[in-house]
Design an enzyme around this catalytic site. Structure first.
Site, PDB file in Angstrom:
ATOM      1  N   GLU A 161       0.579  -1.412  -0.096  1.00 46.41           N
ATOM      2  CA  GLU A 161      -0.575   0.337  -0.067  1.00 46.41           C
ATOM      3  C   GLU A 161       0.714   1.327  -0.035  1.00 46.41           C
ATOM      4  O   GLU A 161       2.014   0.719   0.285  1.00 46.41           O
ATOM      5  CB  GLU A 161      -1.024   0.050   1.599  1.00 46.41           C
ATOM      6  CG  GLU A 161      -2.056  -1.032   0.994  1.00 46.41           C
ATOM      7  CD  GLU A 161      -3.204  -1.021   2.253  1.00 46.41           C
ATOM      8  OE1 GLU A 161      -3.854  -1.618   2.573  1.00 46.41           O
ATOM      9  OE2 GLU A 161      -2.726  -0.295   3.310  1.00 46.41           O
ATOM     10  N   HIS A 191      -8.878   9.676   2.856  1.00 49.76           N
ATOM     11  CA  HIS A 191      -8.975   8.758   1.422  1.00 49.76           C
ATOM     12  C   HIS A 191      -8.502   9.341   0.498  1.00 49.76           C
ATOM     13  O   HIS A 191     -10.418   9.620   0.575  1.00 49.76           O
ATOM     14  CB  HIS A 191      -9.340   7.651   2.398  1.00 49.76           C
ATOM     15  CG  HIS A 191      -9.198   6.570   1.573  1.00 49.76           C
ATOM     16  ND1 HIS A 191      -8.960   5.826   0.299  1.00 49.76           N
ATOM     17  CD2 HIS A 191      -8.919   5.162   2.226  1.00 49.76           C
ATOM     18  CE1 HIS A 191      -8.671   5.316   0.065  1.00 49.76           C
ATOM     19  NE2 HIS A 191      -7.907   4.673   0.846  1.00 49.76           N
ATOM     20  N   ARG A 211      -0.921   9.182   1.426  1.00 52.46           N
ATOM     21  CA  ARG A 211      -2.843   9.213   0.998  1.00 52.46           C
ATOM     22  C   ARG A 211      -2.566  11.257   0.993  1.00 52.46           C
ATOM     23  O   ARG A 211      -3.571  11.444   0.125  1.00 52.46           O
ATOM     24  CB  ARG A 211      -3.664   9.344   2.254  1.00 52.46           C
ATOM     25  CG  ARG A 211      -3.181   7.245   2.296  1.00 52.46           C
ATOM     26  CD  ARG A 211      -4.126   6.913   2.911  1.00 52.46           C
ATOM     27  NE  ARG A 211      -4.134   5.750   2.757  1.00 52.46           N
ATOM     28  CZ  ARG A 211      -4.681   4.756   3.829  1.00 52.46           C
ATOM     29  NH1 ARG A 211      -5.230   5.353   4.731  1.00 52.46           N
ATOM     30  NH2 ARG A 211      -5.300   3.483   3.122  1.00 52.46           N
ATOM     31  N   ARG A 244      -1.700   8.951   8.473  1.00 49.70           N
ATOM     32  CA  ARG A 244      -1.214   7.851   9.463  1.00 49.70           C
ATOM     33  C   ARG A 244      -0.766   6.954   8.325  1.00 49.70           C
ATOM     34  O   ARG A 244      -1.239   7.051   6.864  1.00 49.70           O
ATOM     35  CB  ARG A 244      -2.607   6.810   9.734  1.00 49.70           C
ATOM     36  CG  ARG A 244      -2.884   5.746   9.527  1.00 49.70           C
ATOM     37  CD  ARG A 244      -4.574   5.382  10.198  1.00 49.70           C
ATOM     38  NE  ARG A 244      -4.932   5.116   8.792  1.00 49.70           N
ATOM     39  CZ  ARG A 244      -5.758   4.729   8.281  1.00 49.70           C
ATOM     40  NH1 ARG A 244      -5.092   3.026   7.628  1.00 49.70           N
ATOM     41  NH2 ARG A 244      -6.707   4.781   7.712  1.00 49.70           N
TER      42      ARG A 244
END
Length: 520
Positions: free
Chosen positions: A109, A223, A269, A361
């Site tokens: 990811e 996101h 992100r 995060r």
């Protein structure tokens, strides 16, 4: 009067890990505002990050976490949690997807330097882990569903329980030798979000009202890829899709992450979200091109089902997406096991801020944090049993005459938060939002008993929105999930500062030593 050894508010991965890890002689009660499975953890698609690959090591995971968090992380917390990650995965290894030789499959990811994302059921990791934990609950754990906790009960300066309402409006008192908030974040204060409908910031608001320290509320992760159809978000498209080769493109097929970041579509992100936002502001539509992914429907069954449900033809190879609120890096200030600034009160999971995530995060570190805190807090509670001396307190009250809040519909709040305190912020927009929120004087509320569950939920959303707005206005730089167009760069003077908010005290800046040296 019933006294519980450990009273847990919430039913996500942190709450259930705690409940299953407590010793059988502990009397445990879980209160949840909806049903036991209606939580963000159950919806989690991507997986859990752990350095278990042949070429991987927790030190690499550490570097990636700090880089994503823009070095705002609490390094000691990061080390402790990431070093424990392989053990935590080993504890529940039977849950995860494996290759024919029995080895756990690892995915990639964004912002990870190695394949280290373990998953279950393809893209149904949260569902599988939650159902596994529920299956391991023992008889000492009692669950009460559809109970809305709204006020922490205090004896002097110690938290001794919560006040809650049942669906008919009856007020119930629940007491615990230890009280644990595991209520999740606050994604629903934004109009576009991946979060479950129950995730409205009520635990954070309750802690704030009880005098607990709240920290890092300006750091909201958006996101990059929520399914977008007919002007609404329809659920999450996991970052693992980009990890398998999907590319973000315009309707004309132009890849939008080319030249933006060395990791392109797997950049952190906040960078991907800001890039998509810029294109949307310019009038473009943005899609995930999934044509390079073989057997997409097998690898991502829940995403496939959601696309079909919403009329997306996957044969065309494109999924329409927009960014939306996903995760709160801030929350109730705790240490790694969940101790807050209020005696007897603990917070774990997304409701807590351990410093693991910093300003942004790293993907799939959230379920990991929940597993860590649940296990470690259970070990501490098992070693520190406490018997209460309180008595003579009420058990329940009949429904009261209901008051009505004089604040706008919640959709108005969600729309204004997205426009003014969303992906791109500025002093002008933040001051507009602060002025709008201040007129309702909700932060001064004392007596909540007469409000309905619906209005209490609304009040807590407005309170949480105020905490986010004030913190975002105070931080005059851009860092991680907090981007200000009027202060577009990171400021080294802000790197070692955290914004602590506490009721009846002005927002204070606290200097905290954060090491800048990475692991050798």
């Amino acid at each position: 009067m019933e006294m519980t050894d450990v009273l847990i508010i919430g039913s996500g991965i942190a709450a259930l890990q705690l409940a299953t890890s407590l010793s059988p002689d502990q009397n445990v009660k879980i209160l949840t505002k909806s049903t036991i499975k209606n939580a963000n953890s159950y919806l989690a698609q991507g997986g859990i990050a752990a350095a278990i690959g042949f070429r991987d090591d927790p030190s690499k995971h550490f570097v990636d976490t700090l880089e994503a968090g823009r070095f705002h992380n609490h390094e000691e917390s990061v080390r402790e949690i990431l070093n424990e990650a392989p053990v935590l995965i080993g504890d529940i290894a039977e849950v995860f997807d494996k290759d024919p030789n029995g080895n756990i499959l690892l995915g990639l990811e964004g912002a990870h330097s190695e394949k280290r994302i373990v998953h279950a059921g393809g893209d149904e990791t949260g569902k599988n882990v939650i159902e596994y934990l529920i299956s391991n609950l023992t008889e000492n754990v009692k669950i009460e569903e559809n109970v809305f906790a709204y006020e922490l009960l205090m004896d002097q300066k110690r938290c001794i329980g919560v006040k809650a309402k049942t669906q008919d409006g009856t007020i119930r008192y629940y007491y615990g030798n230890y009280v644990v908030l595991a209520t999740g974040g606050c994604g629903q204060v934004y109009s576009f979000t991946s979060n479950a409908p129950t995730v409205t910031g009520d635990g954070i608001a309750m802690a704030y009202l009880a005098g607990a320290e709240i920290v890092d509320m300006e750091f909201v992760q958006f996101h990059p890829t929520l399914l977008y159809k007919d002007g609404e978000t329809k659920g999450l498209i996991s970052e693992a899709v980009r990890g398998e080769g999907a590319v973000l493109v315009t309707e004309d097929g132009v890849p939008i992450m080319e030249g933006v970041h060395p990791l392109k579509d797997l950049a952190p992100r906040h960078i991907v979200s800001q890039t998509i936002f810029d294109y949307i502001q310019k009038g473009y539509e943005v899609y995930l091109d999934i044509r390079q992914i073989n057997h997409f429907e097998t690898r991502f069954p829940s995403i496939t089902a959601n696309c079909h449900k919403n009329g997306i033809n996957l044969a065309e190879g494109r999924i329409p997406v927009v960014p939306g609120s996903h995760f709160l890096m801030g929350g109730i200030k705790t240490d790694v096991i969940g101790r807050t600034s209020v005696d007897g009160l603990f917070a774990i999971g997304e409701a807590a801020c351990t410093g693991l995530h910093g300003a942004n995060r790293l993907a799939s570190n959230s379920l990991l944090e929940g597993l860590y805190q649940g296990k470690k807090l259970a070990q501490w509670l098992n070693s520190n049993p406490r018997k209460s001396t309180i008595g003579g307190l009420p058990k329940s009250l009949y429904p009261l005459q209901t008051k009505k809040t004089k604040i706008p519909d919640i959709q108005v709040l969600k729309d204004w938060m997205m426009k003014r305190v969303g992906i791109v912020r500025s002093k002008e927009l933040l001051e507009q939002q602060k002025h709008w929120l201040d007129q309702f004087h909700l932060m001064d509320l004392i007596d909540l008993d007469a409000y309905s569950i619906q209005d209490l939920n609304k009040i807590f959303m407005y309170m949480t929105a105020s905490l986010i707005t004030e913190a975002a206005l105070s931080r005059t730089e851009s860092r991680g999930g907090h981007y200000r167009s009027d202060f577009p760069y990171e400021d080294e003077n802000w790197r070692k500062k955290i914004i602590i908010q506490k009721r009846k005290e002005e927002v204070a800046l606290k200097h905290e030593h954060i090491e800048t040296a990475l692991v050798n």
